[in-house]
Design a protein around this motif. Sequence first.
Motif, PDB file in Angstrom:
ATOM      1  N   SER A 259       0.904  -7.663   8.514  1.00 56.34           N
ATOM      2  CA  SER A 259       0.030  -6.890   7.631  1.00 56.34           C
ATOM      3  C   SER A 259       0.711  -6.600   6.291  1.00 56.34           C
ATOM      4  O   SER A 259       1.919  -6.801   6.133  1.00 56.34           O
ATOM      5  CB  SER A 259      -0.363  -5.568   8.303  1.00 56.34           C
ATOM      6  N   THR A 260      -0.068  -6.140   5.351  1.00 61.74           N
ATOM      7  CA  THR A 260       0.443  -5.774   4.034  1.00 61.74           C
ATOM      8  C   THR A 260       1.514  -4.689   4.177  1.00 61.74           C
ATOM      9  O   THR A 260       1.405  -3.797   5.022  1.00 61.74           O
ATOM     10  CB  THR A 260      -0.708  -5.244   3.162  1.00 61.74           C
ATOM     11  N   GLY A 261       2.545  -4.780   3.353  1.00 59.21           N
ATOM     12  CA  GLY A 261       3.596  -3.763   3.384  1.00 59.21           C
ATOM     13  C   GLY A 261       3.063  -2.377   3.072  1.00 59.21           C
ATOM     14  O   GLY A 261       2.069  -2.225   2.347  1.00 59.21           O
ATOM     15  N   THR A 262       3.715  -1.375   3.613  1.00 55.68           N
ATOM     16  CA  THR A 262       3.321   0.013   3.386  1.00 55.68           C
ATOM     17  C   THR A 262       4.557   0.828   3.020  1.00 55.68           C
ATOM     18  O   THR A 262       5.605   0.689   3.646  1.00 55.68           O
ATOM     19  CB  THR A 262       2.678   0.627   4.643  1.00 55.68           C
ATOM     20  N   VAL A 263       4.422   1.657   1.995  1.00 55.99           N
ATOM     21  CA  VAL A 263       5.497   2.555   1.583  1.00 55.99           C
ATOM     22  C   VAL A 263       4.978   3.985   1.615  1.00 55.99           C
ATOM     23  O   VAL A 263       3.955   4.302   0.998  1.00 55.99           O
ATOM     24  CB  VAL A 263       6.010   2.216   0.167  1.00 55.99           C
ATOM     25  N   ILE A 264       5.656   4.832   2.355  1.00 53.76           N
ATOM     26  CA  ILE A 264       5.346   6.263   2.342  1.00 53.76           C
ATOM     27  C   ILE A 264       6.206   6.901   1.263  1.00 53.76           C
ATOM     28  O   ILE A 264       7.441   6.824   1.319  1.00 53.76           O
ATOM     29  CB  ILE A 264       5.600   6.912   3.707  1.00 53.76           C
ATOM     30  N   CYS A 265       5.575   7.480   0.264  1.00 52.51           N
ATOM     31  CA  CYS A 265       6.266   8.093  -0.873  1.00 52.51           C
ATOM     32  C   CYS A 265       6.200   9.607  -0.729  1.00 52.51           C
ATOM     33  O   CYS A 265       5.125  10.197  -0.849  1.00 52.51           O
ATOM     34  CB  CYS A 265       5.618   7.672  -2.193  1.00 52.51           C
TER      35      CYS A 265
ATOM     36  N   ARG B 248      -2.537  10.779  -0.674  1.00 54.98           N
ATOM     37  CA  ARG B 248      -3.457   9.772  -1.177  1.00 54.98           C
ATOM     38  C   ARG B 248      -2.951   8.381  -0.810  1.00 54.98           C
ATOM     39  O   ARG B 248      -1.741   8.156  -0.761  1.00 54.98           O
ATOM     40  CB  ARG B 248      -3.614   9.868  -2.696  1.00 54.98           C
ATOM     41  N   THR B 249      -3.874   7.468  -0.546  1.00 58.54           N
ATOM     42  CA  THR B 249      -3.534   6.077  -0.296  1.00 58.54           C
ATOM     43  C   THR B 249      -3.890   5.267  -1.534  1.00 58.54           C
ATOM     44  O   THR B 249      -5.036   5.277  -1.984  1.00 58.54           O
ATOM     45  CB  THR B 249      -4.302   5.532   0.921  1.00 58.54           C
ATOM     46  N   LEU B 250      -2.880   4.579  -2.097  1.00 58.88           N
ATOM     47  CA  LEU B 250      -3.037   3.921  -3.390  1.00 58.88           C
ATOM     48  C   LEU B 250      -2.406   2.526  -3.358  1.00 58.88           C
ATOM     49  O   LEU B 250      -1.487   2.269  -2.581  1.00 58.88           O
ATOM     50  CB  LEU B 250      -2.345   4.747  -4.486  1.00 58.88           C
ATOM     51  N   PRO B 251      -2.846   1.621  -4.233  1.00 57.18           N
ATOM     52  CA  PRO B 251      -2.186   0.322  -4.332  1.00 57.18           C
ATOM     53  C   PRO B 251      -0.836   0.455  -5.009  1.00 57.18           C
ATOM     54  O   PRO B 251      -0.659   1.273  -5.917  1.00 57.18           O
ATOM     55  CB  PRO B 251      -3.161  -0.497  -5.191  1.00 57.18           C
TER      56      PRO B 251
ATOM     57  N   ASP C  65       8.095  -0.032   4.819  1.00 56.99           N
ATOM     58  CA  ASP C  65       7.822  -1.125   5.747  1.00 56.99           C
ATOM     59  C   ASP C  65       7.342  -2.283   4.874  1.00 56.99           C
ATOM     60  O   ASP C  65       6.199  -2.302   4.429  1.00 56.99           O
ATOM     61  CB  ASP C  65       6.749  -0.719   6.754  1.00 56.99           C
ATOM     62  N   SER C  66       8.220  -3.236   4.602  1.00 56.34           N
ATOM     63  CA  SER C  66       7.914  -4.277   3.615  1.00 56.34           C
ATOM     64  C   SER C  66       6.812  -5.227   4.052  1.00 56.34           C
ATOM     65  O   SER C  66       6.153  -5.847   3.213  1.00 56.34           O
ATOM     66  CB  SER C  66       9.186  -5.066   3.286  1.00 56.34           C
TER      67      SER C  66
ATOM     68  N   THR D 144       0.855  -1.185   0.000  1.00 59.20           N
ATOM     69  CA  THR D 144       0.000   0.000   0.000  1.00 59.20           C
ATOM     70  C   THR D 144       0.891   1.234   0.000  1.00 59.20           C
ATOM     71  O   THR D 144       1.761   1.372   0.868  1.00 59.20           O
ATOM     72  CB  THR D 144      -0.912   0.011   1.239  1.00 59.20           C
ATOM     73  N   ASP D 145       0.704   2.095  -0.997  1.00 57.51           N
ATOM     74  CA  ASP D 145       1.468   3.338  -1.090  1.00 57.51           C
ATOM     75  C   ASP D 145       0.700   4.486  -0.443  1.00 57.51           C
ATOM     76  O   ASP D 145      -0.491   4.683  -0.732  1.00 57.51           O
ATOM     77  CB  ASP D 145       1.733   3.715  -2.551  1.00 57.51           C
ATOM     78  N   VAL D 146       1.364   5.228   0.410  1.00 52.31           N
ATOM     79  CA  VAL D 146       0.828   6.493   0.923  1.00 52.31           C
ATOM     80  C   VAL D 146       1.655   7.590   0.266  1.00 52.31           C
ATOM     81  O   VAL D 146       2.822   7.789   0.617  1.00 52.31           O
ATOM     82  CB  VAL D 146       0.915   6.570   2.455  1.00 52.31           C
TER      83      VAL D 146
END
Length: 354
Positions: free
Chosen positions: A102-108, A46-49, A123-124, A25-27
Amino acid sequence: MGGGVSKAAGPAAGAGLLVVGDVVTDVVARHRGPLASGTDTAAVIRTLPGGAGANVACWAARWGCADVRLLGRVGADSVAWHERELVGCGVRPRLVVDPEVSTGTVICLVDGGAAAERTFLTDSGASLRLTSDDWSDALLDGVGRLHLSGYLLFSASGRALVRTALAAARARGVPVSLDPASAGFLAELGVDRFLGLVRGVEVLLPSRDEACLLTGSRDAAEAAVELSRHVPLVVAKEGADGALVAREGAVLARVPAVPATPRDTTGAGDAFTGAFLAALLAGHGPKDAAAERCAAGARAVERVGARPPADDANSAVEPVNGRPPAHDANSTVEPVNGRPPAHDENSAGTVLPG
């Protein structure tokens, strides 16, 4: 599927693409000017796949590959949302649900300036817990190319999966490509270790920074040529300078970039890779395929987020409290005892318990 590659005659025409890699999940936070330490910085968020592997699969489908499959690992928190978004982009996902992470999250963090350059905080999560146990040789049935996300190399379980997938592909004569993924993580992995792990890969798709890091050269052309002595075909992404194709120790082609006005460069390299692989599968040679990937990269940087627009307008779901919902009534996956089932026969994808 506007902007895709027209089909051309070739031995791989009509064959499928299997991508193995990360789904996250990309933030995405677009800000103007420098970040203000210790206080607020205004941004559009925005929160995006996302996820490099998932993005490559979506762009390959967008660029005309009719059979794109993805093997990835996610958490139960957002599996339905990610499956729906992938199916909406024309991808057949096989998602393994991790019962613990949980699903990985990347803050862009995307600079709102002219270059729209981005910085990642990663956070992979579940994505780096994909293992060889999640692999089946049957995944290669009908596949003309296998693509591996370089992020797999940054965990022990991922490296084991890479070895397993490479061996299975080699046994079937399926060519394999790999994108090194991250200069930062590559530096931690080490050059010699990386080159050992990618033995058997036919196509390497590094960025300029990754190519230079892997060779110690400051010149992208020299770096691509050197890498092509280890991997037969190297296509180096050079951003605004286009792409450079090297084969077996010599420069094969230089491909100019397609002009674009960047809004967000997140996923531009993934768009390049997806379009390039779609073009190869359509029967195009490396030079023409590289030209297609430059066109895809130009399209990618002109929109926010790392994916092409989904064909299904109903696939997009607004995040709830800053994160994607765990389930939507229109989803093809129903939770059972708090977890999705192993498979839903009405779904275009497959969800497997971890």
